[in-house]
Design a protein around this motif. Structure first.
Motif, short mmCIF file in Angstrom:
data_model
loop_
_atom_site.label_atom_id
_atom_site.label_comp_id
_atom_site.label_asym_id
_atom_site.label_seq_id
_atom_site.Cartn_x
_atom_site.Cartn_y
_atom_site.Cartn_z
N LEU A 67 -84.00 -30.95 2.07
CA LEU A 67 -84.50 -30.39 0.79
C LEU A 67 -86.24 -30.69 0.70
N LYS A 68 -86.96 -29.94 0.27
CA LYS A 68 -88.34 -30.28 0.12
C LYS A 68 -89.02 -29.43 -0.94
N ILE A 69 -89.59 -30.07 -1.80
CA ILE A 69 -90.49 -29.51 -2.90
C ILE A 69 -91.94 -30.14 -2.81
N ASP A 70 -92.90 -29.01 -2.72
CA ASP A 70 -94.31 -29.32 -2.57
C ASP A 70 -94.66 -30.49 -3.68
N GLU A 71 -95.66 -31.28 -3.27
CA GLU A 71 -96.03 -32.36 -4.21
C GLU A 71 -94.83 -33.56 -4.70
N THR A 107 -100.17 -31.18 -11.88
CA THR A 107 -101.21 -32.13 -12.12
C THR A 107 -100.98 -33.70 -11.59
N LYS A 108 -101.43 -33.96 -10.51
CA LYS A 108 -101.29 -35.10 -9.99
C LYS A 108 -102.22 -36.26 -10.34
N LYS A 109 -101.63 -37.33 -10.49
CA LYS A 109 -102.28 -38.26 -10.90
C LYS A 109 -102.40 -39.62 -10.23
N VAL A 110 -103.38 -40.41 -9.96
CA VAL A 110 -103.43 -41.38 -9.16
C VAL A 110 -102.76 -42.79 -9.97
N GLN A 147 -85.50 -24.43 -5.19
CA GLN A 147 -86.14 -23.06 -5.47
C GLN A 147 -87.45 -23.45 -6.66
N ASN A 148 -88.88 -23.17 -6.29
CA ASN A 148 -89.86 -23.36 -7.01
C ASN A 148 -89.85 -24.98 -7.21
#
Length: 544
Positions: free
Chosen positions: A121-125, A169-172, A75-76
């Motif tokens: 189970l899946k969560i974006d990012e 906030t994705k960081k490389v 959830q979220n």
């Protein structure tokens, strides 16, 4: 060394545990733990496959009641794990792995889940989330990503919530062999009065209570046509019934309660309808507010059990009362038909009286609360130490066997020289355990110990107690009124303030002795005494 022994024994579980320790220590010492991490990953995969082959069949053949985990879903930015029982942080074991450019957060959860295998189970990012029954009693959830996730978990009663921070906030993350320190996420345990059953699959999302309301949330818009409400009276009880179009998969485990309402029941009316029933002996005022995806059922007219009870009388002040159950142990007192002992009756009535007066707000003490003997002087010593406002000694009367069937009834005595032969006889019986004698030579000394207020208060108390006892037992029984009488009882001599001796009946009488051994009759006697004591205090308060 422990790891090598586990390898030789082919003990996979110990190998995994020892490798986890080696990795942890290696990172603390800033050593390269990559080879060990690879070994651990291979072992975990093997163990997972093995457990699926050998244990899944066994687990899936059991009944649903044997599974401790009810559901797992996302959830979220959270993973929700619902249990069938309350949990604590001891249920969760967490560790991190860093393998090449992949970081893994591993949660080993104490419990078994029937649908572990098919659940996705899946969560974006987040690159990958895997779930599996690692061991028969351990569910494993692994979060894998190219960045080191900031993970923490919350425990709410029967629910575990795994939260992931900073997903937006994705960081490389540069490829590096830099060693990451293993840090255990903080466990946050929150207290809540609502239940934690959330259903994201069906029409009804949650059902909770808040203050004097029931709140129902939906996963889609809900309109008045989806709601049916009826109220009726059945066998002296009132029922308010809400039928909601929609399914809620937690109707069986969910339990709702509102203080002051007898019962709230959630159930499945049928496969497409959820029913909420509100049951109470009082006709409650129930109404509802509907707002798209939320229904609020409000209830008024509730009598809160925590509310302060009304005072026994106006301007009530708590008093100190000492209750003396007569006789005890080797001194049984009078003995009635069928070996019915006075000492048993006096203790039972005294305990009921103690309970009633305590509930009314008085400070109450018993001279004895078990079958033991206490000397007369020691009984009044307690009243003096506690500076008691009232001392009440409880006894049962008796006469010779030839007259037993003729004499019955209740009488109350206050301290004074005896004026009748009956008072002298009763006093002689109750004074028997005391070595002192009320002889002519001590009469004057006895009278000199008495003071006018004590005599007056004791007489008033005896009148009130006698009257209220008769009124109480008179609801169900016809009882002879033997009156309020003066008597030279040693147990009352040293007692402070108002002091009386109650003869609750004749244990020698064939019918009255049975009543005196009845708990219902004992309660009526105690209730009458309590009412008489409060009537005395109420009257006295007008003049103090």
């Amino acid at each position: 060394m422990s790891y090598l022994k586990a390898v030789l024994r082919k003990d996979s579980e110990t190998k995994i545990n020892e490798l986890e320790k080696l990795i942890f220590l290696g990172k603390k010492l800033k050593k390269n733990t990559t080879p060990d991490e690879k070994k651990l990953e291979i072992l975990l995969e093997r163990e997972n496959k093995s457990s699926k082959k050998t244990e899944i069949k066994k687990i899936f053949n059991t009944t649903n009641s044997e599974y401790s985990i009810n559901s797992v879903y996302t959830q979220n930015s959270s993973i929700i794990v619902n249990f069938n029982n309350k949990i604590s942080k001891d249920y969760i074991k967490f560790f991190e792995l860093h393998q090449g450019n992949i970081y893994k957060d591993v949660f080993d959860i104490n419990g078994n889940f029937k649908d572990a295998r098919p659940t996705v189970l899946k969560i974006d990012e987040i690159k990958k989330i895997s779930i599996g029954q690692f061991k028969p009693k351990t569910l494993r959830i692994v979060l894998a990503d190219e960045k080191n996730l900031k993970t923490f978990y919350t425990i709410k009663d029967k629910q575990l919530i795994i939260n992931i921070r900073d997903l937006s906030t994705k960081k490389v993350v540069a490829k590096s062999k830099e060693k990451s320190k293993i840090s255990k996420p903080t466990a946050i345990i929150e207290a809540t009065t609502s239940n934690n059953y959330v259903d994201n699959e069906n029409e009804i999302k949650s059902i909770n209570t808040k203050d004097n309301s029931i709140e129902i949330e939906f996963n889609k818009d809900f309109s008045k046509k989806d709601l049916s409400y009826v109220a009726y009276k059945n066998n002296g009880n009132f029922e308010d019934i809400f039928d909601l179009t929609g399914k809620f998969k937690y109707t069986k485990p969910i339990k709702l309660s509102i203080d002051g309402i007898n019962r709230i029941i959630v159930s499945d009316k049928n496969s497409k309808t959820t029913r909420i029933r509100i049951l109470d002996k009082k006709d409650l005022k129930v109404f509802y507010i509907l707002n798209k995806r939320k229904l609020t059922i409000k209830i008024s007219g509730i009598t809160n059990s925590k509310e302060t009870k009304s005072l026994p009388y106006k301007n009530f002040i708590s008093k100190t009362i000492v209750i003396d159950p007569g006789h005890g142990a080797h001194d049984p007192g009078a003995v009635g038909p069928g070996k019915k002992y006075e000492k048993v009756v006096t203790l039972k009535v005294a305990k009921y009286l103690y309970s009633i007066l305590k509930k009314r707000g008085h400070k109450v003490y018993l001279t004895r609360n078990s079958d033991k003997f206490i000397k007369v002087g020691k009984r009044t010593d307690l009243a003096l130490r506690k500076n008691a406002d009232v001392f009440i000694s409880i006894h049962a009367n008796s006469v010779a066997k030839k007259n037993a069937h003729k004499v019955s009834g209740i009488e109350t005595y206050y301290l004074s020289p005896a004026k009748t032969e009956r008072a002298k006889r009763v006093a002689a019986k109750e004074n028997k355990s005391d070595i002192r004698k009320m002889s002519n030579s001590t009469t004057q000394a006895f009278l000199s110990t008495l003071n006018s207020p004590k005599l007056r208060y004791s007489r008033l108390l005896s009148i009130d107690v006698q009257r209220e006892m008769l009124a109480s037992v008179g609801k169900k029984y016809k009882v002879n009124d033997k009156g309020s009488r003066p008597g030279p009882f040693w147990v009352l001599l040293d007692a402070p303030q108002a002091s009386i001796l109650v003869e609750v009946g004749y244990i020698s009488h064939p019918i009255e002795s049975k009543r005196l051994y009845s708990s219902s009759y004992q309660k009526l006697l105690a209730e009458g005494m309590a009412n008489g004591i409060d009537a005395y205090f109420e009257f006295k308060s007008r003049f103090d």
